[in-house]
Write a protein that holds these residues in place. Structure first.
Motif, mmCIF file in Angstrom:
data_model
loop_
_atom_site.group_PDB
_atom_site.id
_atom_site.type_symbol
_atom_site.label_atom_id
_atom_site.label_comp_id
_atom_site.label_asym_id
_atom_site.label_seq_id
_atom_site.Cartn_x
_atom_site.Cartn_y
_atom_site.Cartn_z
ATOM 1 N N LEU A 185 -41.378 65.753 17.878
ATOM 2 C CA LEU A 185 -41.337 64.292 17.867
ATOM 3 C C LEU A 185 -42.378 63.720 18.836
ATOM 4 C CD1 LEU A 185 -37.496 63.542 17.740
ATOM 5 C CD2 LEU A 185 -39.163 63.207 15.904
ATOM 6 N N LYS A 186 -42.611 64.420 19.924
ATOM 7 C CA LYS A 186 -43.649 63.987 20.873
ATOM 8 C C LYS A 186 -45.037 64.056 20.224
ATOM 9 C CE LYS A 186 -41.196 65.467 25.075
ATOM 10 N NZ LYS A 186 -41.204 66.442 26.201
ATOM 11 N N VAL A 187 -45.228 65.075 19.409
ATOM 12 C CA VAL A 187 -46.502 65.181 18.690
ATOM 13 C C VAL A 187 -46.682 63.988 17.750
ATOM 14 C CG1 VAL A 187 -47.833 66.558 17.048
ATOM 15 C CG2 VAL A 187 -46.528 67.697 18.864
ATOM 16 N N PHE A 188 -45.587 63.623 17.061
ATOM 17 C CA PHE A 188 -45.635 62.437 16.205
ATOM 18 C C PHE A 188 -46.005 61.202 17.018
ATOM 19 C CE2 PHE A 188 -43.121 58.654 14.995
ATOM 20 C CZ PHE A 188 -43.743 58.333 13.794
ATOM 21 N N ALA A 189 -45.402 61.054 18.202
ATOM 22 C CA ALA A 189 -45.682 59.892 19.052
ATOM 23 C C ALA A 189 -47.162 59.830 19.430
ATOM 24 C CB ALA A 189 -44.813 59.947 20.310
ATOM 25 N N GLU A 190 -47.749 60.982 19.711
ATOM 26 C CA GLU A 190 -49.170 61.014 20.067
ATOM 27 C C GLU A 190 -50.044 60.600 18.886
ATOM 28 O OE1 GLU A 190 -49.722 65.010 21.362
ATOM 29 O OE2 GLU A 190 -48.593 64.749 23.236
ATOM 30 N N LYS A 191 -49.650 60.999 17.686
ATOM 31 C CA LYS A 191 -50.447 60.688 16.500
ATOM 32 C C LYS A 191 -50.328 59.218 16.094
ATOM 33 C CE LYS A 191 -50.286 65.294 14.349
ATOM 34 N NZ LYS A 191 -49.784 66.061 13.172
ATOM 35 N N ILE A 192 -49.103 58.697 16.132
ATOM 36 C CA ILE A 192 -48.871 57.354 15.609
ATOM 37 C C ILE A 192 -49.319 56.270 16.572
ATOM 38 C CG2 ILE A 192 -46.516 56.942 16.453
ATOM 39 C CD1 ILE A 192 -47.702 56.301 12.843
ATOM 40 N N LYS A 193 -49.357 56.616 17.870
ATOM 41 C CA LYS A 193 -49.870 55.715 18.910
ATOM 42 C C LYS A 193 -49.078 54.419 19.044
ATOM 43 C CE LYS A 193 -54.568 57.583 18.511
ATOM 44 N NZ LYS A 193 -54.308 58.593 19.537
ATOM 45 N N TRP A 194 -47.770 54.474 18.800
ATOM 46 C CA TRP A 194 -46.910 53.346 19.112
ATOM 47 C C TRP A 194 -46.482 53.420 20.577
ATOM 48 C CZ3 TRP A 194 -43.190 54.027 14.320
ATOM 49 C CH2 TRP A 194 -43.869 53.658 13.161
ATOM 50 N N GLU A 195 -46.067 52.307 21.125
ATOM 51 C CA GLU A 195 -45.661 52.277 22.535
ATOM 52 C C GLU A 195 -44.297 52.950 22.715
ATOM 53 O OE1 GLU A 195 -44.644 49.119 26.154
ATOM 54 O OE2 GLU A 195 -45.716 48.417 24.350
ATOM 55 N N LEU A 196 -44.264 54.003 23.504
ATOM 56 C CA LEU A 196 -43.018 54.721 23.790
ATOM 57 C C LEU A 196 -42.266 53.966 24.888
ATOM 58 C CD1 LEU A 196 -41.705 57.393 22.799
ATOM 59 C CD2 LEU A 196 -42.667 58.487 24.835
ATOM 60 N N VAL A 197 -41.052 53.506 24.589
ATOM 61 C CA VAL A 197 -40.347 52.620 25.513
ATOM 62 C C VAL A 197 -39.579 53.372 26.603
ATOM 63 C CG1 VAL A 197 -40.135 50.818 23.756
ATOM 64 C CG2 VAL A 197 -38.260 52.475 24.066
ATOM 65 N N TYR A 198 -39.312 54.670 26.391
ATOM 66 C CA TYR A 198 -38.504 55.444 27.344
ATOM 67 C C TYR A 198 -38.819 56.924 27.137
ATOM 68 C CZ TYR A 198 -34.441 56.252 30.374
ATOM 69 O OH TYR A 198 -33.618 56.589 31.433
ATOM 70 N N ASP A 199 -38.625 57.702 28.196
ATOM 71 C CA ASP A 199 -38.872 59.136 28.085
ATOM 72 C C ASP A 199 -37.956 59.762 27.023
ATOM 73 O OD1 ASP A 199 -40.788 59.078 30.062
ATOM 74 O OD2 ASP A 199 -39.387 59.615 31.678
ATOM 75 N N PRO A 200 -38.471 60.703 26.234
ATOM 76 C CA PRO A 200 -37.644 61.362 25.223
ATOM 77 C C PRO A 200 -36.395 61.997 25.821
ATOM 78 C CG PRO A 200 -39.958 61.863 24.879
ATOM 79 C CD PRO A 200 -39.878 61.135 26.189
ATOM 80 N N ILE A 201 -35.300 61.928 25.073
ATOM 81 C CA ILE A 201 -34.003 62.437 25.537
ATOM 82 C C ILE A 201 -33.603 63.609 24.647
ATOM 83 C CG2 ILE A 201 -31.566 61.886 25.871
ATOM 84 C CD1 ILE A 201 -32.549 58.898 26.102
ATOM 85 N N GLU A 202 -33.244 64.732 25.292
ATOM 86 C CA GLU A 202 -32.868 65.914 24.524
ATOM 87 C C GLU A 202 -31.545 66.470 25.043
ATOM 88 O OE1 GLU A 202 -35.229 69.524 22.409
ATOM 89 O OE2 GLU A 202 -35.749 69.133 24.503
#
Length: 396
Positions: A352-369
């Protein structure tokens, strides 16, 4: 479907497809779809686009009922996709002297799909074709949604034959014009058609809207869905809003879950968002809801939160497929949140982090696992993710 007059000598020829389940063999069309073609009878006769080939027999019968033994002089090709050019070869066989009207890119597609055309009339922006009392003007609108796409403007009645632009899913159940139908039904179908088919090309759609703005348009006749003659703003304002990424305050939450733990995380986020005053919340199980409907809401709402368990050291497959589709459609200007679950090895959140890097939308909070069942600490973190998303949306 019977042919219908747009004016005394301009005819709508539309055919309802209630059998096909997937448009382009991808997108669900539970309410079917119409294929629309148009015929102008003047000193010269012009056919504007054709229909899907399975309707050709009825199509030809309708044409011959209108024009009798006269020939079709011109076939205007606004768009070469086979749901509109499917009857092209048959028309050329029935009317061998017909002249194909298109732009430079059109005829390369004709050759690729059918055969090298013999009689052609090349047009470009501002070209005019005289039929008698009717004058046709042409404007190219490339990548809305193919490279060769153009529109035809009939100057006498001020009708824009718009190809796929301003079209819609859904059959025409008796009513053909916008003032003959309940547009509440088409609210979702018009948008889903736009987001599924045209949405990837929003900047091109914006350019097309600006390019066509100087035309005095009284009617829009698309190749799918209703003909717009009474409330053109209904469809024009929506196309402008969607193609400019003018997003509403809301959140789409999508998850994949095998045994319910990732779903529980999604439910916590959704509840917290509601407590914070976010009313437009859409929660989807990626294994149940087709991407067509999820993509539609992503084009509607500013926030997107996605969760995935680990699955064979990777993302849950249905989530992965959805995110691949989103990457392909490339909608802009969203806020993003990420969460997920694993047991013995990760992969969901990592990808999912890879997707975030590709899509370049603003991440509002650190990923939760989470590992296994949801724990108190991570429940609190999920609430903080929801708070961060709500803060962003409320500040808009």
């Amino acid at each position: 479907m019977q042919y219908v007059n747009l004016s005394n000598d301009i005819y709508f020829l539309g055919y309802n497809d209630r059998r096909t389940h997937l448009f382009e063999n991808i997108w669900p069309i539970p309410n079917g779809i119409s294929y629309n073609s148009y015929l102008i009878v003047d000193d010269k006769i012009a056919l504007i686009d054709t229909v899907e080939r399975s309707f050709f027999d009825e199509y030809l019968d309708n044409i011959e009922e209108i024009i009798g033994d006269r020939k079709i002089d011109y076939l205007v090709i606004n768009h070469m996709e086979p749901d509109h050019s499917g009857a092209l070869k048959s028309i050329m066989q029935r009317y061998p002297e017909v002249t194909l009207v298109g732009n430079k890119k059109t005829f390369a597609f004709v050759e690729s799909f059918y055969k090298e055309p013999e009689n052609v009339h090349l047009v470009h922006d501002g070209s005019v074709l005289e039929l008698g009392k009717h004058r046709l003007q042409f404007q190219t609108i490339p990548m809305v949604h193919w490279p060769e796409t153009m529109v035809t403007y009939e100057e006498t009645n001020k009708i824009l034959f718009s190809g796929d632009a301003f079209g819609s899913y859904g059959t025409l159940d008796g009513g053909v014009f916008d003032d003959e139908i309940n547009l509440d039904f088409y609210e979702v179908e018009v948008m889903r058609y736009f987001t599924n088919i045209v949405g990837k090309y929003c900047p091109h759609t914006q350019r097309a809207i600006k390019k066509l703005a100087p035309l005095d348009i009284k009617m829009i006749a698309a190749t799918h869905g209703p003909v717009w003659r009474s409330d053109l703003d209904w469809v024009l304002t929506r196309y402008n809003k969607w193609s400019s990424y003018d997003l509403d305050k809301g959140v789409v939450i999508v998850y994949g879950s095998m045994y319910g733990n990732t779903q529980k995380m999604a439910e916590v986020i959704a509840r917290r968002l509601a407590e914070r005053g976010i009313k437009n919340i859409r929660v989807y199980d990626a294994s149940k809801t087709h991407a067509s409907y999820i993509i539609n809401d992503i084009f509607k709402y500013k926030g997107f939160i996605v969760g995935s368990p680990a699955y064979n050291n990777s993302m849950f497959p249905n989530v992965e497929i959805l995110l691949s589709t989103i990457e392909h459609m490339a909608p802009k200007d969203h806020y993003l949140g990420i969460f997920g679950n694993f047991l013995w090895n990760g992969g969901g959140v990592k990808n999912l982090k890879v997707f975030a890097e590709k899509i370049k939308w603003e991440l509002v909070y650190d990923p939760i696992e989470e590992k296994g069942a949801m724990k108190k600490d991570n429940k609190e973190q999920l609430c903080k993710l929801a708070d961060a998303m709500a803060d962003k949306l409320m500040a808009e």
